[in-house]
Design a protein around this motif. Structure first.
Motif, PDB file in Angstrom:
ATOM      1  N   VAL A 145     -11.523 -45.882 -24.350  1.00  0.00           N
ATOM      2  CA  VAL A 145     -12.085 -46.658 -25.448  1.00  0.00           C
ATOM      3  C   VAL A 145     -13.313 -45.937 -25.993  1.00  0.00           C
ATOM      4  N   VAL A 146     -13.302 -45.720 -27.303  1.00  0.00           N
ATOM      5  CA  VAL A 146     -14.447 -45.135 -28.003  1.00  0.00           C
ATOM      6  C   VAL A 146     -15.088 -46.262 -28.809  1.00  0.00           C
ATOM      7  N   ALA A 147     -16.322 -46.584 -28.467  1.00  0.00           N
ATOM      8  CA  ALA A 147     -17.048 -47.660 -29.142  1.00  0.00           C
ATOM      9  C   ALA A 147     -17.683 -47.136 -30.426  1.00  0.00           C
ATOM     10  N   ALA A 148     -17.880 -48.022 -31.385  1.00  0.00           N
ATOM     11  CA  ALA A 148     -18.546 -47.658 -32.634  1.00  0.00           C
ATOM     12  C   ALA A 148     -19.928 -47.091 -32.327  1.00  0.00           C
ATOM     13  N   GLY A 149     -20.241 -45.958 -32.924  1.00  0.00           N
ATOM     14  CA  GLY A 149     -21.547 -45.340 -32.731  1.00  0.00           C
ATOM     15  C   GLY A 149     -21.696 -44.575 -31.432  1.00  0.00           C
ATOM     16  N   ALA A 150     -20.610 -44.416 -30.670  1.00  0.00           N
ATOM     17  CA  ALA A 150     -20.665 -43.705 -29.385  1.00  0.00           C
ATOM     18  C   ALA A 150     -19.563 -42.651 -29.347  1.00  0.00           C
ATOM     19  N   PRO A 151     -19.736 -41.542 -30.054  1.00  0.00           N
ATOM     20  CA  PRO A 151     -18.690 -40.525 -30.107  1.00  0.00           C
ATOM     21  C   PRO A 151     -18.368 -39.964 -28.720  1.00  0.00           C
ATOM     22  N   LEU A 152     -17.149 -39.450 -28.584  1.00  0.00           N
ATOM     23  CA  LEU A 152     -16.667 -38.902 -27.320  1.00  0.00           C
ATOM     24  C   LEU A 152     -16.229 -37.462 -27.546  1.00  0.00           C
ATOM     25  N   THR A 153     -16.832 -36.518 -26.831  1.00  0.00           N
ATOM     26  CA  THR A 153     -16.421 -35.121 -26.889  1.00  0.00           C
ATOM     27  C   THR A 153     -15.381 -34.896 -25.801  1.00  0.00           C
ATOM     28  N   VAL A 154     -14.239 -34.306 -26.168  1.00  0.00           N
ATOM     29  CA  VAL A 154     -13.167 -34.035 -25.220  1.00  0.00           C
ATOM     30  C   VAL A 154     -12.821 -32.554 -25.270  1.00  0.00           C
ATOM     31  N   CYS A 155     -12.339 -32.033 -24.131  1.00  0.00           N
ATOM     32  CA  CYS A 155     -12.066 -30.605 -24.039  1.00  0.00           C
ATOM     33  C   CYS A 155     -10.942 -30.355 -23.035  1.00  0.00           C
ATOM     34  N   LEU A 156     -10.108 -29.354 -23.325  1.00  0.00           N
ATOM     35  CA  LEU A 156      -9.106 -28.930 -22.364  1.00  0.00           C
ATOM     36  C   LEU A 156      -9.792 -28.256 -21.189  1.00  0.00           C
ATOM     37  N   LYS A 157      -9.139 -28.320 -20.017  1.00  0.00           N
ATOM     38  CA  LYS A 157      -9.662 -27.635 -18.831  1.00  0.00           C
ATOM     39  C   LYS A 157      -8.503 -27.036 -18.062  1.00  0.00           C
ATOM     40  N   VAL A 158      -8.822 -26.016 -17.251  1.00  0.00           N
ATOM     41  CA  VAL A 158      -7.861 -25.381 -16.364  1.00  0.00           C
ATOM     42  C   VAL A 158      -8.512 -25.242 -14.997  1.00  0.00           C
ATOM     43  N   SER A 159      -7.729 -24.857 -14.009  1.00  0.00           N
ATOM     44  CA  SER A 159      -8.271 -24.661 -12.666  1.00  0.00           C
ATOM     45  C   SER A 159      -9.283 -23.526 -12.666  1.00  0.00           C
ATOM     46  N   ALA A 160     -10.225 -23.571 -11.732  1.00  0.00           N
ATOM     47  CA  ALA A 160     -11.257 -22.543 -11.622  1.00  0.00           C
ATOM     48  C   ALA A 160     -10.618 -21.155 -11.541  1.00  0.00           C
ATOM     49  N   GLY A 161     -11.133 -20.227 -12.317  1.00  0.00           N
ATOM     50  CA  GLY A 161     -10.642 -18.856 -12.319  1.00  0.00           C
ATOM     51  C   GLY A 161      -9.430 -18.624 -13.204  1.00  0.00           C
ATOM     52  N   GLN A 162      -8.875 -19.674 -13.798  1.00  0.00           N
ATOM     53  CA  GLN A 162      -7.709 -19.543 -14.663  1.00  0.00           C
ATOM     54  C   GLN A 162      -8.142 -19.437 -16.124  1.00  0.00           C
ATOM     55  N   VAL A 163      -7.237 -18.954 -16.954  1.00  0.00           N
ATOM     56  CA  VAL A 163      -7.464 -18.830 -18.394  1.00  0.00           C
ATOM     57  C   VAL A 163      -6.520 -19.806 -19.095  1.00  0.00           C
ATOM     58  N   LEU A 164      -7.002 -20.476 -20.106  1.00  0.00           N
ATOM     59  CA  LEU A 164      -6.186 -21.411 -20.869  1.00  0.00           C
ATOM     60  C   LEU A 164      -5.031 -20.673 -21.535  1.00  0.00           C
ATOM     61  N   GLY A 165      -3.801 -21.112 -21.275  1.00  0.00           N
ATOM     62  CA  GLY A 165      -2.614 -20.482 -21.841  1.00  0.00           C
ATOM     63  C   GLY A 165      -2.419 -20.822 -23.303  1.00  0.00           C
ATOM     64  N   SER A 166      -1.726 -19.952 -24.018  1.00  0.00           N
ATOM     65  CA  SER A 166      -1.542 -20.145 -25.458  1.00  0.00           C
ATOM     66  C   SER A 166      -0.609 -21.306 -25.792  1.00  0.00           C
ATOM     67  N   ALA A 167       0.141 -21.811 -24.799  1.00  0.00           N
ATOM     68  CA  ALA A 167       1.035 -22.955 -25.055  1.00  0.00           C
ATOM     69  C   ALA A 167       0.435 -24.279 -24.578  1.00  0.00           C
ATOM     70  N   ALA A 168      -0.838 -24.275 -24.198  1.00  0.00           N
ATOM     71  CA  ALA A 168      -1.491 -25.516 -23.763  1.00  0.00           C
ATOM     72  C   ALA A 168      -1.564 -26.484 -24.940  1.00  0.00           C
ATOM     73  N   GLN A 169      -1.124 -27.725 -24.710  1.00  0.00           N
ATOM     74  CA  GLN A 169      -1.177 -28.719 -25.792  1.00  0.00           C
ATOM     75  C   GLN A 169      -1.257 -30.128 -25.222  1.00  0.00           C
ATOM     76  N   VAL A 170      -2.246 -30.866 -25.720  1.00  0.00           N
ATOM     77  CA  VAL A 170      -2.404 -32.280 -25.399  1.00  0.00           C
ATOM     78  C   VAL A 170      -2.585 -33.024 -26.716  1.00  0.00           C
ATOM     79  N   ASN A 171      -1.708 -33.978 -26.975  1.00  0.00           N
ATOM     80  CA  ASN A 171      -1.803 -34.781 -28.196  1.00  0.00           C
ATOM     81  C   ASN A 171      -2.798 -35.918 -27.996  1.00  0.00           C
ATOM     82  N   ILE A 172      -3.528 -36.247 -29.051  1.00  0.00           N
ATOM     83  CA  ILE A 172      -4.466 -37.372 -29.036  1.00  0.00           C
ATOM     84  C   ILE A 172      -3.810 -38.504 -29.806  1.00  0.00           C
ATOM     85  N   LEU A 173      -3.638 -39.632 -29.124  1.00  0.00           N
ATOM     86  CA  LEU A 173      -2.940 -40.783 -29.687  1.00  0.00           C
ATOM     87  C   LEU A 173      -3.900 -41.951 -29.853  1.00  0.00           C
ATOM     88  N   LEU A 174      -3.788 -42.661 -30.966  1.00  0.00           N
ATOM     89  CA  LEU A 174      -4.600 -43.838 -31.255  1.00  0.00           C
ATOM     90  C   LEU A 174      -3.719 -45.070 -31.142  1.00  0.00           C
TER      91      LEU A 174
END
Length: 92
Positions: free
Chosen positions: A19-48
């Protein structure tokens, strides 16, 4: 304080509602395991969540756009696609 939204993995998966409340923005970011590099096919959809309880895709996190700020109030879900490289999502 950083918080896990979607655990790192490779299969299709959905987060719990965020839940994102009015006036309280939420920063989101992809993550991977320590020492790994984010792959070019990484994808997460944001649904409302709409007024009928259905989820509508409004944006996404990818290799090219691994982070963004949600400023619109609402109930969101993060959905990793079936063909995605290993990744998860956290809020900062």
């Amino acid at each position: 304080m950083p918080s896990e939204i979607l655990a790192i993995g490779t299969g299709a998966a959905n987060s719990a509602d965020q839940v994102v409340a009015a006036g309280a923005p939420l920063t989101v970011c992809l993550k991977v395991s320590a020492g790994q590099v984010l792959g070019s096919a990484a994808q997460v959809n944001i649904l409302l969540k709409d007024d009928a309880g259905q989820y509508r895709q409004v944006d996404g996190l990818t290799y090219r756009t691994p982070a963004l700020m949600i400023v619109a109030a609402g109930t969101y879900r993060f959905s990793r696609t079936a063909g995605s490289d290993s990744c998860g999502v956290f809020s900062g």
